[in-house]
Structures are given as structure tokens and as C-alpha cells.
Scaffold this motif. Structure first.
Motif, PDB file in Angstrom:
ATOM      1  N   ALA A  58     -85.673  -6.912 -27.063  1.00 12.85           N
ATOM      2  CA  ALA A  58     -84.878  -6.476 -28.006  1.00 12.85           C
ATOM      3  C   ALA A  58     -85.450  -6.965 -29.425  1.00 12.85           C
ATOM      4  CB  ALA A  58     -83.454  -7.581 -27.947  1.00 12.85           C
ATOM      5  N   TRP A  59     -86.299  -7.792 -29.466  1.00 10.03           N
ATOM      6  CA  TRP A  59     -87.182  -8.124 -30.886  1.00 10.03           C
ATOM      7  C   TRP A  59     -87.928  -6.946 -30.954  1.00 10.03           C
ATOM      8  CZ3 TRP A  59     -92.153  -8.765 -31.789  1.00 10.03           C
ATOM      9  CH2 TRP A  59     -92.499  -9.365 -33.099  1.00 10.03           C
ATOM     10  N   MET A  60     -88.724  -6.618 -29.816  1.00  8.20           N
ATOM     11  CA  MET A  60     -89.798  -5.728 -29.847  1.00  8.20           C
ATOM     12  C   MET A  60     -89.098  -4.196 -30.237  1.00  8.20           C
ATOM     13  SD  MET A  60     -92.591  -6.533 -27.157  1.00  8.20           S
ATOM     14  CE  MET A  60     -91.605  -6.996 -25.914  1.00  8.20           C
ATOM     15  N   LEU A  61     -88.058  -3.859 -29.840  1.00 10.18           N
ATOM     16  CA  LEU A  61     -87.354  -2.671 -29.830  1.00 10.18           C
ATOM     17  C   LEU A  61     -87.048  -2.373 -31.196  1.00 10.18           C
ATOM     18  CD1 LEU A  61     -84.995  -2.367 -26.932  1.00 10.18           C
ATOM     19  CD2 LEU A  61     -87.187  -0.793 -27.335  1.00 10.18           C
ATOM     20  N   LEU A  62     -86.450  -3.510 -32.177  1.00  8.63           N
ATOM     21  CA  LEU A  62     -86.162  -3.613 -33.435  1.00  8.63           C
ATOM     22  C   LEU A  62     -87.240  -3.463 -34.379  1.00  8.63           C
ATOM     23  CD1 LEU A  62     -84.177  -3.977 -35.579  1.00  8.63           C
ATOM     24  CD2 LEU A  62     -84.301  -6.396 -35.458  1.00  8.63           C
ATOM     25  N   HIS A  63     -88.290  -4.284 -33.949  1.00 10.90           N
ATOM     26  CA  HIS A  63     -89.774  -4.404 -34.800  1.00 10.90           C
ATOM     27  C   HIS A  63     -90.702  -3.519 -34.812  1.00 10.90           C
ATOM     28  CE1 HIS A  63     -92.505  -7.007 -37.116  1.00 10.90           C
ATOM     29  NE2 HIS A  63     -93.404  -6.437 -36.371  1.00 10.90           N
ATOM     30  N   TYR A  64     -90.706  -2.696 -33.584  1.00 14.28           N
ATOM     31  CA  TYR A  64     -91.653  -1.575 -33.583  1.00 14.28           C
ATOM     32  C   TYR A  64     -90.990  -0.170 -33.434  1.00 14.28           C
ATOM     33  CZ  TYR A  64     -94.939  -5.365 -32.042  1.00 14.28           C
ATOM     34  OH  TYR A  64     -95.447  -6.332 -31.962  1.00 14.28           O
ATOM     35  N   GLY A  66     -87.649   0.265 -34.509  1.00 17.57           N
ATOM     36  CA  GLY A  66     -86.258   0.594 -35.336  1.00 17.57           C
ATOM     37  C   GLY A  66     -85.036   0.579 -34.587  1.00 17.57           C
ATOM     38  N   ILE A  67     -84.855   0.185 -33.359  1.00 18.32           N
ATOM     39  CA  ILE A  67     -83.940   0.152 -32.234  1.00 18.32           C
ATOM     40  C   ILE A  67     -82.911  -0.942 -32.753  1.00 18.32           C
ATOM     41  CG2 ILE A  67     -82.812   0.412 -30.137  1.00 18.32           C
ATOM     42  CD1 ILE A  67     -85.513   2.059 -29.204  1.00 18.32           C
ATOM     43  N   ASN A  68     -81.754  -0.853 -33.343  1.00 18.84           N
ATOM     44  CA  ASN A  68     -80.852  -1.902 -33.540  1.00 18.84           C
ATOM     45  C   ASN A  68     -80.223  -2.677 -32.367  1.00 18.84           C
ATOM     46  OD1 ASN A  68     -78.443  -0.432 -32.851  1.00 18.84           O
ATOM     47  ND2 ASN A  68     -78.070   0.302 -34.895  1.00 18.84           N
ATOM     48  N   TYR A  69     -79.461  -3.582 -32.916  1.00 20.13           N
ATOM     49  CA  TYR A  69     -78.911  -4.374 -31.506  1.00 20.13           C
ATOM     50  C   TYR A  69     -77.912  -3.759 -30.876  1.00 20.13           C
ATOM     51  CZ  TYR A  69     -75.732  -8.318 -30.033  1.00 20.13           C
ATOM     52  OH  TYR A  69     -74.879  -9.155 -29.405  1.00 20.13           O
ATOM     53  N   TRP A  70     -77.088  -3.109 -31.394  1.00 17.15           N
ATOM     54  CA  TRP A  70     -76.212  -2.255 -30.579  1.00 17.15           C
ATOM     55  C   TRP A  70     -76.574  -1.443 -29.398  1.00 17.15           C
ATOM     56  CZ3 TRP A  70     -71.769  -4.649 -31.301  1.00 17.15           C
ATOM     57  CH2 TRP A  70     -71.504  -5.179 -32.512  1.00 17.15           C
ATOM     58  N   LEU A  75     -79.709  -0.856 -23.820  1.00 11.07           N
ATOM     59  CA  LEU A  75     -81.210  -0.575 -23.247  1.00 11.07           C
ATOM     60  C   LEU A  75     -81.916  -1.652 -22.571  1.00 11.07           C
ATOM     61  CD1 LEU A  75     -82.665   1.670 -26.278  1.00 11.07           C
ATOM     62  CD2 LEU A  75     -82.276   2.448 -23.877  1.00 11.07           C
ATOM     63  N   VAL A  76     -82.032  -3.013 -23.107  1.00 16.62           N
ATOM     64  CA  VAL A  76     -82.771  -4.197 -22.746  1.00 16.62           C
ATOM     65  C   VAL A  76     -82.165  -4.450 -21.192  1.00 16.62           C
ATOM     66  CG1 VAL A  76     -83.018  -6.656 -23.117  1.00 16.62           C
ATOM     67  CG2 VAL A  76     -83.035  -4.963 -25.040  1.00 16.62           C
ATOM     68  N   ILE A 131     -78.650 -11.389 -37.186  1.00 20.49           N
ATOM     69  CA  ILE A 131     -77.427 -10.779 -36.544  1.00 20.49           C
ATOM     70  C   ILE A 131     -76.953  -9.539 -37.162  1.00 20.49           C
ATOM     71  CG2 ILE A 131     -74.862 -11.486 -36.705  1.00 20.49           C
ATOM     72  CD1 ILE A 131     -75.759 -14.423 -36.876  1.00 20.49           C
ATOM     73  N   PRO A 132     -76.418  -8.710 -36.508  1.00 20.55           N
ATOM     74  CA  PRO A 132     -75.871  -7.283 -37.002  1.00 20.55           C
ATOM     75  C   PRO A 132     -74.799  -7.421 -38.036  1.00 20.55           C
ATOM     76  CG  PRO A 132     -75.128  -7.613 -34.803  1.00 20.55           C
ATOM     77  CD  PRO A 132     -76.362  -8.522 -35.025  1.00 20.55           C
TER      78      PRO A 132
END
Length: 295
Positions: A58-64, A66-70, A75-76, A131-132
Motif C-alpha cells: 500500500a505504501w509503495m503504490l502510494l509513494h511510487y 500515486g495510487i491512493n488508499y481507496w 488492489l493490495v 490517513i485519507p
């Protein structure tokens, strides 16, 4: 009554609510562990590392990317579940007929590999995961301020646990899963693809660990050891509930969270050992656990 004990009701209610939040993670992780053990008879010692992997993905999807929490919530679990499918197909399948100790050792080694790779890549310090925006803030309950995100974790855990229990216990798919594990030869003869069900069941249990990792990422620091810290407690929860009992894992997970909360009020020094004391007492009185069934 509480005033006579020198305890404010607000303190007790606040700790019980915090315990319920911890219990939500215990229940979700124990559920995946109970599914894997109950249906496949595998003591999955990699479960904590797969929980950690879910938080890191989840962190990598957001960091690399830009895929958000929702989107990560969807996906995760799929990605981590697919990694579980590969593990079952490439590793666990090869030792399916061997002594169960080999499965335990293999998954324990896999956990060490995952933790080592994450530690080498990102270090031992935690990575922040915000947190979103929709789940920031909280509610004033009078006795405490409840963050919206923690309330969200409780709701998601209850819904997922109830949905999985209903699927396994009340649907045709669940009946096929139980039949494939209890009578694999007969199930195969009746046209059920037993190897595929075994693979998908392991992947599903691992996917639940990945989902718990996404939910935990904004609360806990995303670090390589976050799963190891929970794994021992989660195994204790599964043992108390009854090895392989889906309902036992869910009920005991939430129950142990509440017991921890109460222990922190009345005797804080024992809060980290109360669960193991309960486990010893339960095993002495009911060796198969509270909800365990006969062999």
C-alpha cells in the motif's frame, strides 16, 4: 462502583473502545490464519510477514505510483493474495504430503526472507502513511474522542469477518471447500478441482492478511517488524478460539482486544501477558479451544 475502585467510568470505556480497535486487527488476522489452518492444515508462520507486506505494498503504490488508499484497499489484497497463490503452487504444494512440521518451517523461513528483504530495502525505521482525507477527524463520545479512521477499521473488520464466515459456513462454495479438505479423493471423484481450491484458499487467507496490512498502515508505522509483533498474539487468539474454527477466531479476536483494554485499566503491568494466561487456562479446561471441534 468504579469510583469505589478509584477508576473513572470514562477511563474504562475509553480503554474498552481502544481494545475493540486492537481486537478488530486480531480478528481479521486470526480469520485468515484460521482459514489456512482449518481448511489446509498449514500453520502459516508467514502470516505476520504477509500482513507487513500488505502495508508495504500500500505504501509503495502510494509513494511510487500515486495510487491512493481507496484503490489500495482493493488492489493490495489481490496482489498479496496472488503472492500467496505463487507460494502455495511453487513451495507448499511440493511438501503437501510431508509432515506438517515442514510446512511450519517453510513458512517461518519465508517470513524471515520477507522481513529481511523489506529491512534491507527500507531500513528498520517506519514509513508514514497518511490517513485519507475523508476519514480524518473524529467524534466526541463524551468519555473520549474517537478518531474516524479507527471507527472505520472496526466497521470494515466486522463486515469482512461476518461476510467470510457466511461464505464458508452457509454457501455452496464453502461446502465445497470443507469437502475438499475433509474428503479430497471423494471430492475429486465428484468433479471438484481440489488442487485449485487449495491454492485459492491459501491465497484468500493471505489476501486477508494483506487487507489487514492496508488498514493498519495509517495507524501503525509501516516497518518490517510490524507483523512479527502481532503474530504471536494472533496465534494465541487462534489457539484460544479453537484451531481451524472460523467463528472462534472472530469472536476470540474481538474478545481478547476487550480483555486487553480492561487489563490496562485494572492491572496495566499484566496487559501484555493476559492473553497467554487466558490461553493456558483455556487449554487446560478445553484442549481444543473454546470453539474447537473434535478430530
Amino acid at each position: 462502583m468504579f469510583e469505589l475502585l478509584g477508576i473513572a467510568p470514562q477511563v474504562l470505556l475509553g480503554q474498552l473502545l481502544l481494545g475493540l480497535i486492537n481486537g478488530a486487527f486480531y480478528a481479521l488476522l486470526s480469520l485468515g490464519l484460521a482459514i489456512i489452518f482449518g481448511l489446509l492444515n498449514i500453520a502459516n508462520f508467514a502470516h505476520g510477514a504477509q500482513f507487513t507486506l500488505g502495508a508495504f505494498v500500500a505504501w509503495m503504490l502510494l509513494h511510487y505510483l500515486g495510487i491512493n488508499y481507496w484503490f489500495a484497499l482493493i488492489l493490495v489484497p489481490v496482489l498479496v493474495g496472488l503472492s500467496g497463490v505463487l507460494v502455495e503452487r511453487l513451495l507448499l504444494k511440493r511438501i503437501a504430503d510431508a509432515d506438517h512440521l515442514y510446512g511450519l518451517l517453510l513458512t517461518f523461513g519465508l517470513a524471515l526472507v520477507i522481513q529481511g528483504l523489506l529491512r534491507n530495502a527500507y531500513g528498520a525505521t517506519g514509513q508514514p502513511y497518511d490517513i485519507p482525507a475523508a476519514l480524518r477527524g473524529g467524534y466526541n463520545l463524551g468519555f473520549m474522542f474517537l478518531p474516524t479512521y479507527r471507527a472505520w477499521v472496526i466497521v470494515v473488520s466486522v463486515v469482512v469477518c461476518a461476510g467470510v464466515w457466511l461464505m464458508i459456513e452457509k454457501t455452496r462454495l464453502g461446502a465445497n471447500l470443507r469437502a475438499a479438505t475433509e474428503k479430497p479423493e471423494l471430492s475429486q471423484a465428484l468433479g471438484i478441482n481440489v488442487p485449485l481450491l487449495v491454492t485459492l484458499t491459501y491465497g484468500f487467507g493471505v489476501g486477508l492478511a494483506g487487507l489487514a496490512g492496508v488498514l493498519a498502515a495509517p495507524i501503525y508505522s509501516v516497518n518490517p517488524n510490524m507483523g512479527a509483533e502481532l503474530l504471536i498474539v494472533v496465534f494465541a487468539v487462534v489457539v484460544i478460539g479453537g484451531l481451524g474454527s472460523i467463528l472462534g477466531a472472530i469472536v476470540t479476536g474481538f474478545g481478547i482486544g476487550l480483555v486487553e483494554g480492561m487489563t490496562k485499566v485494572f492491572y496495566p503491568q499484566a496487559s501484555s501477558t493476559a492473553i497467554f494466561i487466558i490461553m493456558v487456562i483455556v487449554l487446560m479446561l478445553k484442549p481444543r479451544g473454546l470453539f474447537g471441534r473434535g478430530a
